[in-house]
Motif scaffolding. Structure first.
Motif, mmCIF file in Angstrom:
data_model
loop_
_atom_site.group_PDB
_atom_site.id
_atom_site.type_symbol
_atom_site.label_atom_id
_atom_site.label_comp_id
_atom_site.label_asym_id
_atom_site.label_seq_id
_atom_site.Cartn_x
_atom_site.Cartn_y
_atom_site.Cartn_z
ATOM 1 N N ILE A 45 59.643 91.843 -24.988
ATOM 2 C CA ILE A 45 59.168 90.463 -24.849
ATOM 3 C C ILE A 45 60.035 89.520 -25.672
ATOM 4 O O ILE A 45 60.451 88.458 -25.195
ATOM 5 N N ALA A 46 60.311 89.897 -26.914
ATOM 6 C CA ALA A 46 61.142 89.047 -27.765
ATOM 7 C C ALA A 46 62.520 88.852 -27.165
ATOM 8 O O ALA A 46 63.116 87.763 -27.271
ATOM 9 N N TYR A 47 63.056 89.890 -26.530
ATOM 10 C CA TYR A 47 64.381 89.776 -25.912
ATOM 11 C C TYR A 47 64.427 88.668 -24.876
ATOM 12 O O TYR A 47 65.450 87.980 -24.728
ATOM 13 N N GLN A 48 63.345 88.468 -24.138
ATOM 14 C CA GLN A 48 63.322 87.407 -23.125
ATOM 15 C C GLN A 48 63.553 86.044 -23.777
ATOM 16 O O GLN A 48 64.200 85.164 -23.193
ATOM 17 N N VAL A 49 63.022 85.870 -24.979
ATOM 18 C CA VAL A 49 63.243 84.624 -25.723
ATOM 19 C C VAL A 49 64.651 84.607 -26.306
ATOM 20 O O VAL A 49 65.384 83.616 -26.169
ATOM 21 N N PHE A 50 65.053 85.692 -26.940
ATOM 22 C CA PHE A 50 66.378 85.736 -27.565
ATOM 23 C C PHE A 50 67.489 85.468 -26.558
ATOM 24 O O PHE A 50 68.503 84.856 -26.885
ATOM 25 N N SER A 51 67.322 85.925 -25.326
ATOM 26 C CA SER A 51 68.396 85.825 -24.338
ATOM 27 C C SER A 51 68.683 84.398 -23.907
ATOM 28 O O SER A 51 69.743 84.120 -23.325
ATOM 29 N N VAL A 52 67.772 83.483 -24.184
ATOM 30 C CA VAL A 52 67.987 82.083 -23.796
ATOM 31 C C VAL A 52 68.970 81.391 -24.742
ATOM 32 O O VAL A 52 69.745 80.528 -24.323
ATOM 33 N N THR A 53 68.981 81.775 -25.998
ATOM 34 C CA THR A 53 69.826 81.089 -26.982
ATOM 35 C C THR A 53 71.302 81.135 -26.629
ATOM 36 O O THR A 53 71.964 80.082 -26.600
ATOM 37 N N ALA A 112 64.174 81.638 -33.182
ATOM 38 C CA ALA A 112 64.809 81.380 -31.889
ATOM 39 C C ALA A 112 64.097 80.257 -31.149
ATOM 40 O O ALA A 112 64.737 79.389 -30.541
ATOM 41 N N LEU A 113 62.778 80.253 -31.205
ATOM 42 C CA LEU A 113 62.017 79.218 -30.510
ATOM 43 C C LEU A 113 62.274 77.846 -31.124
ATOM 44 O O LEU A 113 62.432 76.856 -30.396
ATOM 45 N N VAL A 114 62.328 77.766 -32.442
ATOM 46 C CA VAL A 114 62.627 76.487 -33.101
ATOM 47 C C VAL A 114 63.986 75.965 -32.647
ATOM 48 O O VAL A 114 64.142 74.777 -32.313
#
Length: 211
Positions: A45-53, A112-114
């Motif tokens: 799940i975290a990877y889905q967020v990390f991959s956007v950066t 990452a979200l920030v």
């Protein structure tokens, strides 16, 4: 709300879920997914967020983006066996991302979200994303839909795994996710199967899974 805003809201829900005490308490336990611990699922799940950066910091791709459904036609993991190379690699990557534990993963996801909250609204229209893991390019909007679909599906997996309620997506996030899954389902099973499952319980097929 824009698609960018919908992604950011969904990512925020995912980060909140990663911070649930039930997730940390079950980190080493088996998740609802075969051969995947709760920690590995959290890492996925975290990877889905990390991959956007990196998609925001690299230069826009000069390749012509493919269509969203074509992305899923080409993806190696679609229809691959659970013990196949593609899915085994996904599980291993999730384990690696989660290897430092729940607290570290949560802080990385929050950071990452920030960063994305500041960067995404500044990205100009027409931005495209080259996906090195696949070798092709998507429009930014389509790329964000793939992330939202992954987050939506796997947040439910994680919530079920630890016995808590799954987050409810905003309508702006849920609509493109539902559209994508419905189109994938219709492509896999045919329009009639999907229509019957949604409108005719007496002759609904046993499965209309999208992937």
């Amino acid at each position: 709300m824009s698609l960018t805003g919908a992604y950011l809201d969904t990512a925020a829900q995912a980060v909140t879920l990663l911070g649930a005490p039930e997730v940390a308490a079950s980190w080493e336990k088996t998740s609802a997914l075969t051969d995947m611990t709760v920690g590995a699922l959290a890492g996925h799940i975290a990877y889905q967020v990390f991959s956007v950066t990196p998609a925001l910091h690299g230069p826009t791709s000069h390749e012509v983006p493919i269509q969203l459904l074509e992305h899923y036609s080409r993806a190696a993991w679609v229809n691959a066996p659970l013990d196949g190379e593609a899915n085994a690699g996904i599980r291993t990557k999730g384990e690696d991302i989660a290897s430092e534990g729940a607290a570290v993963l949560l802080e990385r996801a929050r950071a990452a979200l920030v960063e994305q909250r500041a960067a995404l609204p500044t990205v100009r229209g027409g931005w495209t994303v080259f996906m090195p893991q696949t070798g092709w390019t998507l429009s930014l909007d389509d790329f964000l839909v793939t992330r939202m679909m992954e987050l939506a599906v796997h947040m439910d997996d994680l919530a079920v795994s630890v016995g808590i309620a799954a987050p409810e997506l905003s309508a702006t996030a849920f609509d493109p996710v539902l559209t994508l899954l419905a189109r994938l389902s219709a492509r896999r099973h045919g329009q009639a199967a999907l229509l019957r499952a949604l409108a005719r319980a007496e002759r609904a097929p046993s499965a209309i899974n999208a992937v």
